[in-house]
Design a protein around this motif. Sequence first.
Motif, short mmCIF file in Angstrom:
data_model
loop_
_atom_site.label_atom_id
_atom_site.label_comp_id
_atom_site.label_asym_id
_atom_site.label_seq_id
_atom_site.Cartn_x
_atom_site.Cartn_y
_atom_site.Cartn_z
N PRO A 181 68.67 7.78 -49.71
CA PRO A 181 69.26 8.95 -50.38
C PRO A 181 70.39 8.54 -51.32
N TYR A 182 70.50 9.27 -52.43
CA TYR A 182 71.64 9.06 -53.33
C TYR A 182 72.48 10.32 -53.52
N PHE A 183 72.06 11.45 -52.88
CA PHE A 183 72.84 12.68 -53.00
C PHE A 183 72.45 13.62 -51.87
N LYS A 184 73.44 14.36 -51.37
CA LYS A 184 73.22 15.33 -50.30
C LYS A 184 73.39 16.74 -50.85
N THR A 185 72.48 17.64 -50.47
CA THR A 185 72.56 19.02 -50.93
C THR A 185 71.90 19.91 -49.89
N GLY A 186 71.56 21.13 -50.25
CA GLY A 186 70.89 22.07 -49.35
C GLY A 186 70.47 23.30 -50.13
N GLN A 187 69.46 24.02 -49.62
CA GLN A 187 68.97 25.20 -50.31
C GLN A 187 70.01 26.32 -50.26
N GLN A 188 70.11 27.05 -51.37
CA GLN A 188 71.09 28.12 -51.47
C GLN A 188 70.54 29.24 -52.36
N VAL A 189 71.13 30.42 -52.24
CA VAL A 189 70.69 31.59 -53.01
C VAL A 189 71.61 31.79 -54.20
N LEU A 190 71.01 32.07 -55.35
CA LEU A 190 71.73 32.39 -56.57
C LEU A 190 71.30 33.79 -56.99
N ALA A 191 72.27 34.65 -57.30
CA ALA A 191 71.95 36.03 -57.68
C ALA A 191 73.06 36.57 -58.57
N PRO A 192 72.80 37.67 -59.28
CA PRO A 192 73.85 38.28 -60.10
C PRO A 192 75.06 38.65 -59.24
N LYS A 193 76.24 38.55 -59.82
CA LYS A 193 77.46 38.88 -59.08
C LYS A 193 77.43 40.32 -58.58
N SER A 194 76.79 41.20 -59.33
CA SER A 194 76.74 42.61 -58.96
C SER A 194 75.66 42.92 -57.92
N SER A 195 74.86 41.93 -57.58
CA SER A 195 73.74 42.15 -56.67
C SER A 195 74.22 42.37 -55.23
N PRO A 196 73.52 43.22 -54.47
CA PRO A 196 73.83 43.39 -53.04
C PRO A 196 73.36 42.22 -52.18
N VAL A 197 72.63 41.29 -52.76
CA VAL A 197 72.20 40.11 -52.01
C VAL A 197 73.43 39.31 -51.58
N GLU A 198 73.47 38.96 -50.31
CA GLU A 198 74.64 38.27 -49.75
C GLU A 198 74.35 36.83 -49.37
N GLY A 199 73.09 36.46 -49.33
CA GLY A 199 72.74 35.10 -48.93
C GLY A 199 71.32 35.06 -48.44
N TYR A 200 71.01 34.03 -47.67
CA TYR A 200 69.66 33.88 -47.14
C TYR A 200 69.56 34.67 -45.85
N GLU A 202 68.91 39.17 -44.35
CA GLU A 202 68.16 40.41 -44.46
C GLU A 202 68.39 41.13 -45.80
N THR A 203 69.43 40.75 -46.53
CA THR A 203 69.67 41.39 -47.83
C THR A 203 68.64 40.97 -48.88
N LEU A 204 67.76 40.05 -48.53
CA LEU A 204 66.67 39.67 -49.43
C LEU A 204 65.46 40.59 -49.27
N ALA A 205 65.53 41.54 -48.36
CA ALA A 205 64.44 42.50 -48.17
C ALA A 205 64.21 43.27 -49.46
N ASN A 206 62.94 43.42 -49.82
CA ASN A 206 62.54 44.16 -51.02
C ASN A 206 63.06 43.52 -52.31
N LEU A 277 76.61 31.81 -56.59
CA LEU A 277 76.00 31.42 -55.33
C LEU A 277 76.32 32.48 -54.29
N LYS A 278 75.32 32.79 -53.47
CA LYS A 278 75.48 33.82 -52.44
C LYS A 278 75.24 33.19 -51.07
N GLY A 279 76.25 33.18 -50.22
CA GLY A 279 76.11 32.62 -48.89
C GLY A 279 76.17 31.10 -48.92
#
Length: 347
Positions: A181-200, A202-206, A277-279
């Motif tokens: 490995p040469y870099f460490k990372t992880g999956q994350q959620v990106l969404a509009p700042k105004s979005s109700p999505v909070e992360g990975y 239940e807010t991803l429903a619908n 980034l969300k969550g």
Amino acid sequence: MNARRLRAGLRGWGGVGAMAVACALALVFALVLACTGTPADDAAGTTGRPVTHVVPAQTDEECTDPEKQTLSPSRADGDTIEAIKNRRGEKRKLVVGVDQNSYRWGYRDPNSGESGRLEGFDIDLVHRIAEDILGDPDAVQFKAIPTDQRIPAIQDGRVDMVVRTMTINCARMQEVAFSAPYFKTGQQVLAPKSSPVEGYDETLANRKICTAAGSTAYAKLEEDKKAGRLPESTDIRTTVPNQLDCLVRLQLGEADAVVTDGALAASQAAQDPTVQLKGEAFTTEYYGVAMKKDADDLVRRVNQILVDFREDTEDGWQASYEEWLSATLGGDPSKSEPPAPVYARKD
């Protein structure tokens, strides 16, 4: 080092308006070789196959700690390296699959003053590898490879290696060989700042989620949806060839959120101040250099180069992080540093 920081501070696109420039550039260069000279060995090929390469979830129970399944470092030349060195004239280049539109990783900066020049953290590493193997950091033929073409490009011999924010995992190890490995990372959620999505969660429903085809992000979404860890109403059908396309979908309102590596998501957030980034990251992943499965000498050589790259305190991993990634990931690189390498793969 301050000079490197200053140059990094001057580079950037920012905002939705400038994204149009980036997208236009991406379209122009999408099927064009990004070369530092004339094309390399014709055997490498010039075009990709119109095939979607799907990366399945990691289901092999015998595969554990895939980031450790690599060969020990060596400076010795073998058949693969000799073949690269034996290319003649303008064809004597390292052929590398890269991204051309991942901001600060592998991208064309329209403000750089050098039209078409690729820059970024991954690009720095490619130059380092070329310098070690061929004695010239610019002895590289860059090939822009979509996410879902990374493995086919290696297997078909179109490239010698892929350096393109490529996660090491069990499924991919069945088809290609990876460096340490040469870099460490992880999956994350990106969404509009105004979005109700909070992360990975239940807010991803619908919500309609965008991912790159053939990415570990899509594999994770598919696996979690089947297992009931993701709301059943989450729509994961939107896939695109490259990560930047997801950001465009988000801007056009054609997607509600993006799931990708946190390192890439942070770069996309830097391009567009209306998203964030969300969550927290919900996986742990490591980037590696991908090569053919039987290219043992090249794998060992790249692993030695990575050791040297990490130990170089003046112009190595740390300096490249500061120049390209500190603005988006923060000044402390410790969260992104790969673990001490373990070379568990045997001949």
